[in-house]
Design a protein around this motif. Sequence first.
Motif, PDB file in Angstrom:
ATOM      1  N   PRO A  96       1.046  -1.172   0.070  1.00 63.35           N
ATOM      2  CA  PRO A  96       0.003  -0.101   0.074  1.00 63.35           C
ATOM      3  C   PRO A  96       0.773   1.201   0.116  1.00 63.35           C
ATOM      4  O   PRO A  96       1.816   1.253   0.611  1.00 63.35           O
ATOM      5  N   LYS A  97       0.172   2.388  -0.621  1.00 64.23           N
ATOM      6  CA  LYS A  97       1.097   3.675  -0.807  1.00 64.23           C
ATOM      7  C   LYS A  97       0.799   4.518   0.390  1.00 64.23           C
ATOM      8  O   LYS A  97       1.716   5.273   0.790  1.00 64.23           O
ATOM      9  N   ARG A  98      -0.254   4.267   1.087  1.00 66.09           N
ATOM     10  CA  ARG A  98      -0.734   4.975   2.351  1.00 66.09           C
ATOM     11  C   ARG A  98      -1.387   4.195   3.292  1.00 66.09           C
ATOM     12  O   ARG A  98      -2.136   3.319   2.820  1.00 66.09           O
ATOM     13  N   ASP A  99      -1.247   4.216   4.513  1.00 69.71           N
ATOM     14  CA  ASP A  99      -2.238   3.423   5.453  1.00 69.71           C
ATOM     15  C   ASP A  99      -3.178   4.470   6.294  1.00 69.71           C
ATOM     16  O   ASP A  99      -2.662   5.523   6.897  1.00 69.71           O
ATOM     17  N   PRO A 100      -4.459   4.503   5.855  1.00 71.96           N
ATOM     18  CA  PRO A 100      -5.444   5.149   6.582  1.00 71.96           C
ATOM     19  C   PRO A 100      -5.369   4.937   8.089  1.00 71.96           C
ATOM     20  O   PRO A 100      -6.267   5.767   8.583  1.00 71.96           O
ATOM     21  N   SER A 105      -2.815   4.448  10.247  1.00 75.69           N
ATOM     22  CA  SER A 105      -1.828   4.750  11.039  1.00 75.69           C
ATOM     23  C   SER A 105      -1.910   6.353  11.488  1.00 75.69           C
ATOM     24  O   SER A 105      -2.303   7.113  10.685  1.00 75.69           O
ATOM     25  N   ARG A 137      -0.347  10.077  12.284  1.00 73.89           N
ATOM     26  CA  ARG A 137       0.718  11.006  11.836  1.00 73.89           C
ATOM     27  C   ARG A 137       1.793  11.062  12.638  1.00 73.89           C
ATOM     28  O   ARG A 137       1.567  11.053  13.893  1.00 73.89           O
TER      29      ARG A 137
END
Length: 183
Positions: A72-76, A78, A80
């Motif tokens: 995955p390119k981003r993990d919603p 996790s 910041r």
Amino acid sequence: MTAKTRQTYLLIGLLVVLGGVITYQLSPADTAGGGAAPSNPLQASTRAPEKMQVANLDLERLKPGADTFQAPKRDPFSFRPKPAPPPPPPVRTAQAQAPVIVAPQPPGPPPVRPIPLKYIGFVQAPNGARVAMLTDGSVRPGLLGRQGDVIDGQYRLLRVDVNEIEMSYLDGTGRRRIPKTGQ
């Protein structure tokens, strides 16, 4: 439209509805479930089983391969990263400042304390003095007093007039005019 043509259209509509009801009643009652089981087991065994067509499936295509998964390119889910703390305030060099002198303020008016009495009316005595009748809204009998009297142990009646009275606390604070409210 005349009454005769209206009756003709009504008759045609009724015939169409009647035809639909008859067609529905006479249509075969076969459903997807096949109905109830026959009571005669001999007739049940003579029926030929229906053959069902099954699609040809390639189950090997459903298994995941090593090249199908992509990171995955981003993990919603996790968080910041924490922002950097703000820089510390600049350090001031000790400078001699002249002290600021503030003149003392005169004391303000004393706090307003309400007088919870109501002026009902007055009675004039034979000598001409007015006797005020007051109530505090409770069940106890009304309070009576003339000009200058101490009422309820904490108020002084300063003036009795036809439409209002003037009262204050015993120490002279909280001077109030109380208008006549009636019963």
